[in-house]
Design a protein around this motif. Structure first.
Motif, PDB file in Angstrom:
ATOM      1  N   ASN A  16      29.131  11.673  51.976  1.00 16.19           N
ATOM      2  CA  ASN A  16      30.091  12.370  51.115  1.00 16.19           C
ATOM      3  C   ASN A  16      30.776  13.532  51.834  1.00 16.19           C
ATOM      4  N   VAL A  17      30.102  14.099  52.822  1.00 17.61           N
ATOM      5  CA  VAL A  17      30.581  15.343  53.426  1.00 17.61           C
ATOM      6  C   VAL A  17      31.957  15.174  54.085  1.00 17.61           C
ATOM      7  N   PRO A  18      32.155  14.216  55.006  1.00 19.68           N
ATOM      8  CA  PRO A  18      33.492  14.091  55.604  1.00 19.68           C
ATOM      9  C   PRO A  18      34.570  13.745  54.581  1.00 19.68           C
ATOM     10  N   PHE A  19      34.236  12.908  53.597  1.00 17.88           N
ATOM     11  CA  PHE A  19      35.229  12.569  52.570  1.00 17.88           C
ATOM     12  C   PHE A  19      35.557  13.779  51.704  1.00 17.88           C
ATOM     13  N   GLY A  20      34.538  14.605  51.416  1.00 17.96           N
ATOM     14  CA  GLY A  20      34.772  15.807  50.627  1.00 17.96           C
ATOM     15  C   GLY A  20      35.647  16.810  51.353  1.00 17.96           C
ATOM     16  N   VAL A  21      35.404  16.975  52.643  1.00 24.03           N
ATOM     17  CA  VAL A  21      36.229  17.883  53.454  1.00 24.03           C
ATOM     18  C   VAL A  21      37.679  17.386  53.478  1.00 24.03           C
ATOM     19  N   LEU A  22      37.860  16.068  53.652  1.00 22.26           N
ATOM     20  CA  LEU A  22      39.208  15.489  53.668  1.00 22.26           C
ATOM     21  C   LEU A  22      39.912  15.702  52.330  1.00 22.26           C
ATOM     22  N   ALA A  23      39.207  15.436  51.231  1.00 20.74           N
ATOM     23  CA  ALA A  23      39.813  15.579  49.909  1.00 20.74           C
ATOM     24  C   ALA A  23      40.162  17.030  49.613  1.00 20.74           C
ATOM     25  N   ALA A  24      39.287  17.959  50.001  1.00 22.22           N
ATOM     26  CA  ALA A  24      39.568  19.377  49.772  1.00 22.22           C
ATOM     27  C   ALA A  24      40.792  19.828  50.578  1.00 22.22           C
ATOM     28  N   ALA A  25      40.883  19.364  51.842  1.00 20.66           N
ATOM     29  CA  ALA A  25      42.036  19.729  52.675  1.00 20.66           C
ATOM     30  C   ALA A  25      43.333  19.169  52.090  1.00 20.66           C
TER      31      ALA A  25
END
Length: 452
Positions: free
Chosen positions: A158-167
């Motif tokens: 979830n971490v890389p996808f969460g960072v991408l979505a937040a950006a």
């Protein structure tokens, strides 16, 4: 918004599949596993009650970014949790931040696109959700099979996808989204509803494992008192959490019962089929994930078919059709496990799983529209939020209550005892689906979309 929804959907499905691996690694009894699974959905349900109103007060874009950031950090905490206690706390945080994030996403999409373009903008949503539903079990099985970080990988991804979505959210989400600054939050109502829900779900998860001590029964009684006080508080409040007029509508009250029965049964089914395959039959997570593909394909295909064709052509009969097919599928699973026993294979389970998926999938898109068919325009937002919260809370209750029934029937673990316990839960779920089927006739004849 699509990224947020996919993360939420996949997180729920992969956690069910990884449950036996988590329990084997961290230890603990059935109660620990039920808490790991229920903590997310219960916290999500509790947070949904207030997050929509908070979006008006704090700002939807700000809350979406806070929710996405918190969800990502909580996912990292789940993946690094050294013990079951901290994993459960991290799952609670995941659920709360997920509840903050999800409602804001849809509201922001409605602001970003004019009405004449909104339907076209949301067209990819159904296929993407269907693909995520199919990919979830396969992804979890593959990650667990690789064994790089064990069950922790299903949260760490979830971490890389969460960072991408937040950006992406930081750059593209509208900064002003029609917030109602005059809105107020009824803290008394929220507190009573949260207390009542927590008082109910805790003894349901822990009571059976501890032999139903007096405090567990006292908590259940206290939850009923809290819910009663909540109803009284709502009637006197100038800014109620739930529009009181909704409870004067038969369709909405009946709809809450339908949502509760359907989603409690569905969540229990998903838990039990995973436990049967892994803990009872000794299948690997990868084999279990592949065995669940027929169910996921049936669910995804029926969801798309219902949204594109059947819901509009069949109307309310689409709900009856879906529930009837789901009952047949569950009874098919009961027969398959009873007939084949320990000799059950992926191929022998596939037809009944596929049919169960089709039946469930036919309900996902039109259900809320028919429950809110006679609601006024100003009641729809509150009603949809309440139904979403009921859905999540019913899922948590289903895991807690029917999970307790399952483990009580297992007794001394063996393949045969797991099969017998699964048969019992499949039968109970089929019975609950049949009861829900009887209630469908009390819903409004026309959907919310057709009414407005």
């Amino acid at each position: 918004m699509v990224l947020a929804e996919v993360m939420d959907l996949i997180d729920t499905s992969v956690a069910n599949l990884a449950g036996p691996s988590i329990r084997a690694d961290l230890g603990g009894g059935p109660m620990t596993l039920q808490w790991v699974l229920s903590a997310y959905t219960a916290a999500f349900a509790l947070g949904l009650v207030t997050s929509g109103r908070l979006g008006d007060l704090v700002g939807r874009r700000r809350l979406f970014l806070i929710g996405m950031g918190g969800f990502t950090i909580a996912s990292l905490a789940c993946g690094l949790a050294p013990g079951a206690g901290l994993l459960i706390v991290a799952r609670l945080c995941q659920g709360l931040f997920g509840a903050v994030m999800i409602p804001q996403g849809m509201a922001l999409v409605k602001i970003a696109f004019p009405p004449e373009h909104l339907r076209r903008a949301l067209t990819p949503f159904g296929p993407i959700m269907g693909l995520a539903m199919v990919a979830g079990p396969m992804l979890a099985g593959w990650l667990l099979h690789l064994g790089l970080f064990g069950w922790r990988s299903i949260f760490l991804i979830n971490v890389p996808f969460g960072v991408l979505a937040a950006a992406l959210g930081w750059y593209v989400l509208p900064r002003h989204s029609g917030e109602d600054r005059a809105a107020r939050l009824d803290l008394t109502g929220v507190s009573l509803l949260t207390a009542g829900s927590a008082l109910l779900i805790m003894p349901l998860i822990q009571g059976r494992d501890l032999g139903w001590p007096p405090w567990s029964l006292a908590m259940i009684a206290a939850s009923l008192v809290a819910f009663g006080l909540f109803v009284g508080s709502e009637r006197r409040s100038d800014h109620p959490v739930i529009a009181p007029s909704l409870f004067g509508r038969r369709g909405f009250v009946v709809g809450l019962l339908i949502v509760a029965g359907f989603y409690a049964s569905l969540s229990a089914f998903v838990l039990v089929i995973n436990l049967l395959m892994q803990s009872g039959l000794g299948w690997t997570p990868l084999r279990t994930g592949l065995a669940l593909v027929p169910w996921a394909v049936g669910t995804a295909g029926a969801t798309l078919l219902s949204g594109a064709v059947l819901a509009e052509r069949l109307g309310r009969a689409n709900l009856r059709l879906g529930l009837s097919i789901a009952v047949v599928g569950l009874l098919g699973l009961l027969w398959s496990t009873a007939h084949w026993g320990e000799a059950i294979t992926m191929g022998r389970l596939a037809p009944a799983l596929f049919v169960t998926g089709i039946g469930s999938g036919l309900l996902f898109i039109p259900l809320f529209d028919y429950i809110l068919g006679d609601a006024r325009a100003e009641e729809v937002g509150t009603g949809a939020g309440m139904l979403n919260a009921a859905q999540q809370f019913a899922s948590a209750i289903g895991v807690a209550a029917l999970g307790s029934v399952f483990f009580a029937r297992v007794g001394r673990p063996s393949a045969l005892s797991y099969i017998a316990a699964a048969e019992l839960v499949f039968g109970v779920c089929a019975g609950l689906f049949a009861l829900v089927l009887l209630l469908v006739g009390l819903l409004p004849k026309h959907s919310q979309q057709a009414t407005h």
